[in-house]
Design a protein around this motif. Structure first.
Motif, short mmCIF file in Angstrom:
data_model
loop_
_atom_site.label_atom_id
_atom_site.label_comp_id
_atom_site.label_asym_id
_atom_site.label_seq_id
_atom_site.Cartn_x
_atom_site.Cartn_y
_atom_site.Cartn_z
N VAL A 1 0.83 -1.21 0.00
CA VAL A 1 0.00 0.00 0.00
C VAL A 1 0.86 1.26 0.00
CG1 VAL A 1 -1.87 1.22 1.19
CG2 VAL A 1 -1.67 -1.25 1.42
N LEU A 2 0.46 2.25 -0.82
CA LEU A 2 1.02 3.59 -0.75
C LEU A 2 0.07 4.47 0.05
CD1 LEU A 2 3.10 5.76 -1.83
CD2 LEU A 2 1.40 6.23 -3.61
N ALA B 1 -2.81 -1.00 -3.64
CA ALA B 1 -3.82 0.02 -3.28
C ALA B 1 -3.14 1.30 -2.84
CB ALA B 1 -4.73 -0.50 -2.16
N VAL B 2 -3.90 2.39 -2.90
CA VAL B 2 -3.46 3.67 -2.36
C VAL B 2 -4.44 4.05 -1.24
CG1 VAL B 2 -3.10 6.12 -2.85
CG2 VAL B 2 -2.50 4.41 -4.57
N VAL B 3 -3.89 4.57 -0.14
CA VAL B 3 -4.72 5.09 0.94
C VAL B 3 -4.44 6.58 1.03
CG1 VAL B 3 -5.11 5.12 3.44
CG2 VAL B 3 -4.84 2.94 2.23
N ALA C 1 -3.45 11.12 -5.24
CA ALA C 1 -3.83 9.74 -4.93
C ALA C 1 -4.78 9.19 -5.99
CB ALA C 1 -4.48 9.68 -3.56
N ALA C 2 -5.77 10.01 -6.36
CA ALA C 2 -6.76 9.56 -7.34
C ALA C 2 -6.12 9.28 -8.69
CB ALA C 2 -7.86 10.62 -7.48
N PRO D 1 -7.27 0.49 -6.56
CA PRO D 1 -8.22 1.31 -5.80
C PRO D 1 -7.54 2.33 -4.90
CG PRO D 1 -8.06 -0.88 -4.83
CD PRO D 1 -7.24 -0.90 -6.10
N VAL D 2 -8.27 3.40 -4.57
CA VAL D 2 -7.77 4.38 -3.61
C VAL D 2 -8.80 4.51 -2.48
CG1 VAL D 2 -8.61 6.27 -5.10
CG2 VAL D 2 -7.03 6.78 -3.24
#
Lengths: 378, 219
Positions: B6-7, B67-69, B87-88, B97-98
Motif C-alpha cells: 500500500v502507498l 492500493a493507495v490510501v 492519490a486519485a 483502488p484508492v
C-alpha cells in the motif's frame, strides 16, 4: 528529483514513440507516432486532450474532453477560484478516463503527459499539476509543464497545420495579449497587453449591466445580432496618438457603457439592449483588430493568429477577416471549441515540445500562477 | 492470507506525507519507507517526488502496488486537494483502488484514547474529532474555535493544534502512514471496494453573490 524518470525524451530520437519492442503488436499506429495527454485546469474548465504526434511533427487530435464548472459560477457573476478548484478535483479522473476512451488509446499507450503550469488561478492550476505529475509517475513517462498562452497558440496547428512566424492575439476572460511567435514551442515575445481589464472580463461586466447571463461573451454576441453597432459610439481605449501602440484598455469602455445605460434609465427610456451590445462589441473588435494589424505591419509579420475564448466572438472573427484580407495578412483562428480553454491545446504544445526534443519538466515543478509568456516550458 | 502493498498519502496538514507499507494478513501495517516534509507552501512540489522516493527506497515498482490510501481531510483546501488528486490520479494510472481515510482518524490511531484530535484550520479555528478508549470516532469531524470544543470523555489531546484544547498533549502531531493504513486495514485485506473519494472540507467556499449593480453616475 529525476531519479527513476523512465523514458527521458533525450533517450530517443525526437518525435519517436516508445521503441517497437515496448509496444504491443497490432497497435494500429506506427512506431513513429507518440501519444501525448494534456491536462488544463487554469480557470473553470477541467480539460483533458489527447493528440498523436507523427514523425514529421504533425499533430492530430484524438480526444478533447471538457468538464466545466461555469454554471456554478454564474450566480457569482465571475469565476470563484475555490468553486473552480473543487470542481477540478471531482472532474479530473473521470475526464482522463473519458479522453482515453474517446481516443481509443490504452493508458499504456500514452508517451508523455503535458499540463498547464501557468498562468492561471493558483488553486485551480495546482489540481491539474498534481494530477499530471501523478499520471506521469504512474505511467513512467515524461512530464511537460507548459504555458497556457503558448498552448492557445499551439492548438491552431491541430486544425491548420504548421505555423509560420505569426502575431498572436490571445483574448479571453483572463488575458488580452499581443505576442510575436517565431515558432510553436519557442518563447514568445510580448508585444502588447491590456493595462486593466481583459477583453472577456469586459464582456462579462457589460453583460451583467445589460441583465444578460454569464459568461458574457456568447450572450452579448447573440444579443448584438439584432442590434445596430452604429447606434451609439463607445470609446476605443488607448488609441490616441500618444498612447501605447499595442496595449489595450477596456475599463473605460465598460464605464462608458454603464454611463450610457444609466443615462437612459434616468430618462426612463428603455435600454436598447441589442444596440448597446452591438456597439460595445464593435468597440472591442475594432480596437483588438486595429492594434493587431498595426503590430503586424510594424513588425513585418504576415500571419495573424487569434485564440482564447473571445476569439469565438462572431464580430471579432468577421472584422479580423475583413481587415486581414485588406492588409494582405493571413488569418488563422481555430474553431471556437479549440479557442476556449481545453486540454487538447495543452497536449498539442506538449507534442511540439516532445518533437523539438525539449527536456521534460522535473516532477518537483510548482504551479506558476504568473508564468511569463517568454517561458513555454517550466 | 496474502499481504497487501500500500502507498499512503496525506496532505491535510503542513506535513506532506508519503509512505510505503506492507499490510500482512494479520497484524499491524509494516512501514517500508516514508517521506514526511513539513512545509505549508509546497505540497504540490513535494508529493510526487516523495512517492517516487519511497518506492525507490523500498525497491518496489509502482506497478506492484495493490492500493493507495489517502487522507481525505479535514484540512486547508488547497493542500488537501493536492494529496487527493495525486492519490486519485496515481491509483487510476495504475488501475488500483484508492481508499479515503479521515485524516484525524489516522492521528487518533497512533494516540491512546480516549482522545481529542485537533489540527489547524486557520482563521483561529481547529478541525477536531473525539475518539473513545477503543479508538472509535464518537464525535466529528467538525471545525470550531478551540474554546468551543467539548472535551467529552477525552483525557488527552493529539494533533498539531492539541495544545489549544487544555488537555495533556500526546503524539502524534500529523497523520502518519501507519495510522492511515491501519484505519482501513480490514477493507484492504478484504479487497473491499473503497468509499467515494470525497474531501472533508467542512466549510463552504468564501463567495458572495453580488448585490445590486454599482452605479458609475449619481442617481
Amino acid at each position: 528529483m529525476s531519479a527513476g524518470r523512465g523514458r527521458g525524451i533525450d533517450a530517443r530520437p525526437a518525435g519517436q514513440g516508445r521503441g517497437i519492442d515496448a509496444r504491443p503488436a497490432g497497435q494500429g499506429r506506427g512506431i513513429d507516432t507518440a501519444v501525448v495527454l494534456g491536462i488544463e485546469t487554469s480557470c473553470d474548465e477541467t480539460g483533458v486532450g489527447i493528440v498523436a504526434l507523427a514523425a514529421d511533427g504533425a499533430v492530430t487530435l484524438l480526444a478533447d474532453e471538457i468538464a466545466s464548472s461555469v454554471d456554478d459560477h454564474a450566480r457569482f457573476g465571475g469565476v470563484v477560484p475555490e468553486v473552480a478548484s473543487r470542481a477540478h478535483l471531482q472532474a479530473m479522473v473521470p475526464a482522463v478516463r473519458r479522453a482515453l476512451r474517446t481516443a481509443g488509446v490504452a493508458a499504456s499507450d500514452v508517451d508523455a503527459v503535458a499540463v498547464t503550469a501557468g498562468p492561471g488561478l493558483a488553486g485551480a492550476l495546482l489540481v491539474g499539476v498534481a494530477a499530471a505529475k501523478a499520471y506521469a509517475a504512474a505511467w513512467d513517462v515524461p512530464l511537460y509543464g507548459v504555458n497556457h498562452l503558448a498552448a492557445h497558440v499551439a492548438v491552431d496547428t491541430v486544425e491548420h497545420g504548421p505555423l509560420p512566424p505569426a502575431l498572436a492575439l490571445l483574448v479571453s476572460g483572463g488575458h488580452s495579449s499581443l505576442l510575436q511567435v517565431s515558432s510553436v514551442a519557442e518563447p514568445m515575445d510580448p508585444v502588447g497587453a491590456t493595462i486593466d481589464d481583459a477583453a472577456g472580463e469586459a464582456f462579462d461586466k457589460v453583460a451583467r449591466l445589460l441583465g444578460l447571463g454569464f459568461p458574457g461573451g456568447p450572450y452579448i454576441d447573440n444579443a448584438a445580432r439584432a442590434g445596430d453597432a452604429g447606434s451609439v459610439w463607445f470609446p476605443r481605449g488607448l488609441t490616441g496618438p500618444r498612447d501605447a501602440r499595442y496595449d489595450f484598455s477596456f475599463a473605460g469602455l465598460k464605464t462608458a457603457v454603464a454611463r450610457h445605460v444609466e443615462a437612459l434609465e434616468r430618462e426612463g427610456t428603455p435600454v436598447p439592449i441589442a444596440d448597446v451590445a452591438a456597439a460595445f462589441q464593435e468597440a472591442v473588435a475594432d480596437v483588438l483588430t486595429a492594434k493587431a494589424l498595426r503590430a503586424a505591419a510594424d513588425r513585418g509579420i504576415e500571419t495573424l493568429l487569434i485564440g482564447g475564448g473571445v476569439a469565438a466572438n462572431s464580430r471579432l472573427r468577421a472584422l479580423a477577416e475583413r481587415r486581414c484580407a485588406a492588409a494582405g495578412v493571413r488569418l488563422r483562428v481555430p474553431r471556437p471549441r479549440l479557442c476556449t480553454d481545453n486540454g487538447a491545446m495543452v497536449a498539442a504544445l506538449g507534442a511540439h515540445l516532445l518533437h523539438a526534443g525539449a527536456v521534460p519538466s522535473d516532477l518537483g515543478i510548482p504551479a506558476e500562477p504568473a508564468l511569463a509568456v517568454t517561458t513555454p516550458l517550466v | 492470507m496474502q499481504s497487501v502493498l500500500v502507498l499512503a498519502i496525506d496532505t491535510a496538514t503542513p506535513a506532506v506525507t508519503a509512505g510505503l507499507l506492507r499490510l500482512p494478513g494479520d497484524g499491524p501495517p509494516e512501514l517500508l519507507a516514508r517521506r514526511v516534509t513539513v512545509d505549508n507552501r509546497a505540497h504540490a512540489e513535494l508529493l510526487t517526488p516523495s512517492i517516487r522516493a519511497v518506492l525507490a527506497e523500498a525497491g518496489v515498482a509502482a506497478a506492484d502496488l495493490d492500493a493507495v490510501v489517502c487522507g481525505a481531510g479535514p484540512g486547508p483546501f488547497t493542500g488537501l486537494r493536492v494529496g487527493m488528486v495525486t492519490a486519485a490520479a496515481f491509483a487510476d494510472g495504475l488501475g488500483i483502488p484508492v481508499h479515503p481515510v479521515c485524516s484525524l482518524d489516522a492521528i487518533a490511531h497512533e494516540a491512546v484514547g480516549p482522545v481529542l484530535v485537533a489540527t489547524d484550520a486557520r482563521r483561529r479555528e481547529v478541525y477536531w474529532a473525539r475518539y473513545d478508549a477503543a479508538g472509535a470516532r464518537v464525535d466529528g469531524p467538525h471545525v470550531a474555535r478551540p474554546a468551543g470544543v467539548p472535551a467529552g470523555g477525552a483525557v488527552r489531546a493529539a494533533g498539531a493544534a492539541a495544545a489549544m484544547l487544555g488537555l495533556p498533549v500526546v503524539a502524534p502531531e500529523y497523520p502518519g502512514p501507519v495510522g492511515l493504513v491501519a484505519v482501513v486495514a480490514a477493507e484492504l485485506r478484504r479487497g473491499a471496494p473503497p468509499a467515494a473519494l470525497t474531501p472533508l472540507y467542512l466549510r463552504r467556499p468564501d463567495a458572495v453573490e453580488p448585490g445590486a449593480r454599482k452605479r458609475v453616475t449619481p442617481a
